[in-house]
Design an enzyme around this catalytic site. Structure first.
Site, short mmCIF file in Angstrom:
data_model
loop_
_atom_site.label_atom_id
_atom_site.label_comp_id
_atom_site.label_asym_id
_atom_site.label_seq_id
_atom_site.Cartn_x
_atom_site.Cartn_y
_atom_site.Cartn_z
N GLY A 262 -15.13 84.58 -12.43
CA GLY A 262 -15.36 83.16 -12.78
C GLY A 262 -15.18 82.91 -14.27
O GLY A 262 -15.13 81.76 -14.71
N TYR B 74 6.76 87.46 -7.32
CA TYR B 74 6.88 86.19 -8.04
C TYR B 74 7.11 86.42 -9.53
O TYR B 74 8.09 85.95 -10.10
CB TYR B 74 5.61 85.37 -7.82
N1 LIG Z 1 2.81 74.18 -10.39
C1 LIG Z 1 2.62 75.15 -11.27
O1 LIG Z 1 1.52 75.31 -11.77
C2 LIG Z 1 3.76 76.03 -11.69
C3 LIG Z 1 3.51 76.95 -12.72
C4 LIG Z 1 4.56 77.76 -13.13
C5 LIG Z 1 5.82 77.63 -12.57
N2 LIG Z 1 6.00 76.72 -11.58
C6 LIG Z 1 7.35 76.65 -11.00
O2 LIG Z 1 7.73 75.30 -10.81
C7 LIG Z 1 8.48 75.17 -9.60
C8 LIG Z 1 7.87 74.11 -8.73
O3 LIG Z 1 6.53 74.42 -8.46
P1 LIG Z 1 5.59 73.48 -7.55
O4 LIG Z 1 4.22 73.60 -8.05
O5 LIG Z 1 6.21 72.15 -7.42
O6 LIG Z 1 5.67 74.25 -6.16
P2 LIG Z 1 5.92 73.74 -4.68
O7 LIG Z 1 5.65 74.90 -3.79
O8 LIG Z 1 5.19 72.47 -4.43
O9 LIG Z 1 7.48 73.40 -4.68
C9 LIG Z 1 8.48 74.34 -4.48
C10 LIG Z 1 9.57 73.71 -3.62
O10 LIG Z 1 10.62 74.66 -3.43
C11 LIG Z 1 10.97 74.68 -2.05
N3 LIG Z 1 11.52 76.00 -1.73
C12 LIG Z 1 10.87 77.19 -1.73
N4 LIG Z 1 11.72 78.18 -1.42
C13 LIG Z 1 12.95 77.60 -1.25
C14 LIG Z 1 14.23 78.09 -0.89
N5 LIG Z 1 14.45 79.40 -0.67
N6 LIG Z 1 15.25 77.21 -0.78
C15 LIG Z 1 15.07 75.88 -0.99
N7 LIG Z 1 13.85 75.36 -1.31
C16 LIG Z 1 12.82 76.22 -1.44
C17 LIG Z 1 9.67 74.37 -1.32
O11 LIG Z 1 9.84 73.91 0.00
C18 LIG Z 1 9.06 73.31 -2.24
O12 LIG Z 1 9.52 72.02 -1.91
C19 LIG Z 1 8.54 76.56 -8.98
O13 LIG Z 1 9.73 77.18 -9.37
C20 LIG Z 1 7.37 77.27 -9.62
O14 LIG Z 1 7.59 78.67 -9.69
C21 LIG Z 1 5.01 75.92 -11.13
O1 LIG Z 2 -10.28 78.69 -4.59
C1 LIG Z 2 -9.94 79.27 -5.64
C2 LIG Z 2 -8.59 79.54 -5.97
C3 LIG Z 2 -8.31 80.19 -7.14
N1 LIG Z 2 -9.31 80.55 -7.99
C4 LIG Z 2 -9.01 81.19 -9.29
O2 LIG Z 2 -8.33 80.23 -10.06
C5 LIG Z 2 -7.41 80.84 -10.94
C6 LIG Z 2 -6.07 80.15 -10.79
O3 LIG Z 2 -5.54 80.46 -9.52
P1 LIG Z 2 -4.33 79.65 -8.88
O4 LIG Z 2 -4.11 80.21 -7.51
O5 LIG Z 2 -4.55 78.19 -8.98
O6 LIG Z 2 -3.09 79.94 -9.81
P2 LIG Z 2 -2.65 81.17 -10.73
O7 LIG Z 2 -3.00 80.83 -12.12
O8 LIG Z 2 -3.15 82.45 -10.19
O9 LIG Z 2 -1.08 81.11 -10.51
C7 LIG Z 2 -0.45 79.94 -10.96
O10 LIG Z 2 0.03 80.14 -12.23
C8 LIG Z 2 1.34 80.24 -12.57
C9 LIG Z 2 2.29 79.64 -11.61
O11 LIG Z 2 3.56 80.15 -11.77
C10 LIG Z 2 1.87 79.78 -10.22
O12 LIG Z 2 2.80 79.07 -9.49
C11 LIG Z 2 0.52 79.27 -10.06
O13 LIG Z 2 0.09 79.20 -8.77
C12 LIG Z 2 -7.41 82.31 -10.58
O14 LIG Z 2 -8.18 83.01 -11.52
C13 LIG Z 2 -8.08 82.39 -9.22
O15 LIG Z 2 -8.81 83.57 -9.06
C14 LIG Z 2 -10.63 80.28 -7.68
O16 LIG Z 2 -11.55 80.59 -8.45
N2 LIG Z 2 -10.89 79.66 -6.52
#
Ligand SMILES: NC(=O)c1ccc[n+]([C@@H]2O[C@H](COP(=O)([O-])OP(=O)(O)OC[C@H]3O[C@@H](n4cnc5c(N)ncnc54)[C@H](O)[C@@H]3O)[C@@H](O)[C@H]2O)c1
Ligand SMILES: O=c1ccn([C@@H]2O[C@H](COP(=O)(O)OP(=O)(O)O[C@H]3OC[C@@H](O)[C@H](O)[C@H]3O)[C@@H](O)[C@H]2O)c(=O)[nH]1
EC number: 4.1.1.35
Length: 346
Positions: free
Chosen positions: A238, A176
């Protein structure tokens, strides 16, 4: 067109941007802007679609393979004359005529992106190449949703866009974070080599209604656990921190970036920083004071701290988040209660 990077440097492409497709001027349906949202059936994507559809001059096409997204997130738009939903995997080429591309397709929850790491890399690399190829063919502007994970386990805190990061290239998160780093590289190479208009958002942890209930990310986990009366699972130690942005603020930032004149990368996130123990205490206090907090094992390479420096977003986009964590959590609670069928006790 020469655009400014977030560092203020002029990123002059070697070629002017490609001409828009002639098809754009001979459409039966005359909207002013045809916008593609990849990953539009997901969490952030579906909120972005809602906002884009509010503008009657926009026509929106979503492509999604439904790996982590769902048609249900878009149900109010299915059948709308300005909306189209296509089942498509971005690792395959796509032929559509569009003016803008918001490229979000990629699983975001660590549990899901680690599930099939090779597919995650293909989605980030081949998927982004395909979308850049499309942008080049039709002369569209393209925005990539990159991530704070490009900073890895950061040694500089908070993280400015100028920080190059501390990323493990061979770890379980690399599919990722390295995938997104290559995607950013491809964006800038297409910009410099082919004149493509690019925008890069580095998104920090975002939360809100419509997250998958068993998504695995921390805010959705804690809210679902609190509503089910289960212990809140804080992964050790934590004391690791995250900074949580409410989804409406995120969508506003993404649209401003797309509409503005800066390529980025630009951090979009809420600088309010919390330890995971603090987050658990807050969820407990707001949602269910009877649940216990349980310490559980963590996963490898979990970043120990994360907080965006949003100076650039403020200066260049006039953007800053409005929704505080304590105000956003109840909005998400309401949505989770409805979906889990757990009414609020008076
Ligand atoms: N939510 C966050 O905290 C966060 C943080 C950093 C970056 N992002 C980025 O933002 C974007 C959206 O995140 P989100 O939280 O909505 O995630 P999400 O998993 O809810 O949405 C991702 C979407 O992409 C689709 N998808 C995955 N692989 C695909 C493929 N190969 N072809 C077509 N569709 C595909 C999934 O089905 C889903 O609908 C992602 O690119 C993610 O990396 C999100
Ligand atoms: O049940 C849980 C899940 C997660 N965590 C902790 O919560 C923190 C956040 O974890 P998350 O899985 O929500 O997300 P992360 O911050 O690791 O990754 C995230 O950040 C950047 C984005 O690009 C990713 O898509 C997003 O998932 C981590 O430190 C993890 O250890 C818990 O303490 N309990």
């Amino acid at each position: 067109m020469a655009a400014n990077s977030s560092n203020g440097e002029q990123q002059t492409p070697s070629k002017p941007p490609p001409l828009p497709s002639p098809l754009r001027f001979s459409k039966f349906f005359q909207s002013n802007m045809r916008i593609l949202v990849t990953g539009g059936a997901g969490f952030i994507g579906s909120h972005l679609v809602d906002k884009l559809m509010e503008n009657e001059k926009n026509e929106v096409i979503v492509v999604d393979n439904y790996f982590t997204g769902s048609k249900d997130n878009l149900r109010k738009w299915i059948g709308h004359p300005r909306f189209e939903l296509i089942r498509h995997d971005v690792t395959e080429p796509l032929l559509v005529e569009v003016d803008q591309i918001y490229h979000l397709a990629c699983p975001a929850s660590p549990i899901f992106y680690k599930h099939n790491p090779v597919k995650t890399i293909k989605t980030n690399v081949i998927g982004t190449l395909n979308m850049l190829g499309l942008a080049k063919r039709v002369g569209a502007r393209i925005l990539l949703t990159s991530t704070s994970e490009v900073y890895g386990d950061p040694l500089i805190h908070p993280q400015p866009e100028t920080y190059w990061g501390n990323v493990n290239p061979i770890g379980v998160r690399s599919c990722y974070d390295e995938g997104k780093r290559v995607a950013e590289t491809l964006m800038f190479d297409y910009h410099r080599q082919h004149g493509i208009e690019i925008r890069i958002a580095r998104i920090f942890n975002t939360y809100g209604p419509r997250m998958n209930i068993d998504d695995g990310r921390v805010v959705s986990n804690f809210i679902a656990q609190a509503l089910r009366g289960e212990p809140l699972t804080v992964q050790k130690p934590g004391t690791q921190t995250r900074s949580f942005c409410f989804v409406s603020d995120m969508v506003d930032g993404l649209i401003r970036l797309m509409e503005g004149e800066n390529t980025g990368p630009i951090n979009i996130g809420n600088p309010g920083e919390f330890t995971m123990l603090e987050l658990a205490e807050t969820v407990k206090e707001l949602i269910n004071q009877k649940v216990e907090i349980k310490m559980v094992e963590n996963t490898p390479d979990d970043p120990r701290q994360r907080k965006p420096d949003i100076t650039k977003a403020k200066e260049l986009l006039g953007w800053e988040p409005k929704v505080k964590l304590r105000d956003g959590l109840p909005l998400m609670e309401e949505d989770f209660r409805l979906r889990l069928g757990v009414p609020k006790e008076n």
